[in-house]
Design a protein around this motif. Structure first.
Motif, mmCIF file in Angstrom:
data_model
loop_
_atom_site.group_PDB
_atom_site.id
_atom_site.type_symbol
_atom_site.label_atom_id
_atom_site.label_comp_id
_atom_site.label_asym_id
_atom_site.label_seq_id
_atom_site.Cartn_x
_atom_site.Cartn_y
_atom_site.Cartn_z
ATOM 1 N N ASP A 1 -0.513 0.573 -3.892
ATOM 2 C CA ASP A 1 1.218 1.176 -3.937
ATOM 3 C C ASP A 1 0.935 1.712 -5.693
ATOM 4 O O ASP A 1 1.634 0.292 -6.400
ATOM 5 C CB ASP A 1 2.398 0.204 -3.460
ATOM 6 N N ARG B 1 1.043 -1.482 0.052
ATOM 7 C CA ARG B 1 -0.098 -0.173 0.106
ATOM 8 C C ARG B 1 0.641 1.249 0.099
ATOM 9 O O ARG B 1 1.794 1.152 0.408
ATOM 10 C CB ARG B 1 -0.664 0.165 1.575
ATOM 11 N N ALA C 1 1.028 5.667 0.876
ATOM 12 C CA ALA C 1 1.339 6.063 1.565
ATOM 13 C C ALA C 1 0.047 6.715 2.579
ATOM 14 O O ALA C 1 -0.879 6.949 3.801
ATOM 15 C CB ALA C 1 2.046 7.818 2.356
ATOM 16 N N ASP C 2 -0.996 7.131 1.227
ATOM 17 C CA ASP C 2 -2.574 7.310 1.473
ATOM 18 C C ASP C 2 -3.597 6.048 2.097
ATOM 19 O O ASP C 2 -4.637 6.568 1.892
ATOM 20 C CB ASP C 2 -3.208 8.309 0.521
ATOM 21 N N GLY C 3 -2.840 4.529 1.830
ATOM 22 C CA GLY C 3 -3.633 3.837 2.016
ATOM 23 C C GLY C 3 -3.802 2.653 1.032
ATOM 24 O O GLY C 3 -4.490 1.908 1.042
#
Length: 212
Positions: free
Chosen positions: A27, A20, A22-24
């Protein structure tokens, strides 16, 4: 020879376990097809499941701005060794591969490693020389011609272009004249010359020993 498949299978744990950002969200560096079905490509383990673009970006990021290598190859007769040279250039994270002469070349020996390199074309030696001059890069020829100097124990520029000729005839006179220096690999047997792909590998490794 092992019957085990090359590479790795699907990402363990299924889609819920995929990497994933950083924002969830997903990736973007990872290829969903590879995560789902496995990665059987000829890439090093740290690059498993990554997109081609992500691999190229990482290789560019890891390259030292003060010590990098370009590899140029004269291509006048569809030399089958070009693919091998390209594969070796990838192994040493060359900043670029330059095909001089005919644009088309046999990619089979490259084992698709050309996808992860910046490949350029120059119609003739003069065009390559102009490009190298604009980048401030000296050209080091590799050929066992009269006037060449031994590669062994010679200091190679940290930023340069290695220029290689084709298997049958070596560097053309125009290419030799364009080089700042031409080096040869000292031989101790009866053969007149090394295979072009092998000579390229020795030259790139010699540069890497000094600068990587």
């Amino acid at each position: 020879m092992s019957d085990e498949p090359v590479g790795v299978g699907p990402w363990p744990g299924g889609p819920e376990a995929w990497p994933r950002a950083a924002d969830g969200g997903p990736d973007p560096r990872y290829d969903p097809e590879l995560l789902e079905h496995g990665d059987r490509r000829n890439v090093a383990d740290p690059y498993r499941y990554l997109t081609v673009e992500a691999i190229v970006a990482d290789m560019d990021h890891r390259r030292d701005a003060d010590a990098f290598l370009h590899v140029a190859i004269e291509n006048w007769a569809h030399d089958l060794n070009i693919g091998s040279v390209v594969r070796t250039a990838n192994a040493f994270n060359a900043a670029g591969v330059h095909i001089v002469g005919r644009r088309r070349w046999n990619r089979r020996g490259a084992m698709v490693t050309d996808r992860y390199l910046h490949v350029h074309h120059h119609p003739d030696v003069e065009t390559l020389v102009a490009w190298a001059a604009g980048e401030g890069l000296p050209i080091v020829g590799v050929d066992n011609v009269p006037g060449s100097v031994p590669l062994e124990h010679r200091a190679l520029p940290a930023r340069c272009v290695l220029l290689l000729g084709q298997e049958s005839s070596g560097l053309t006179p125009q290419a030799q004249a364009a080089c700042d220096v031409v080096v040869h690999i000292t031989q101790h047997g009866s053969t007149r010359s090394l295979n072009a792909g092998a000579a390229a590998a020795v030259a790139m490794h010699s540069w890497a020993l000094q600068h990587l």
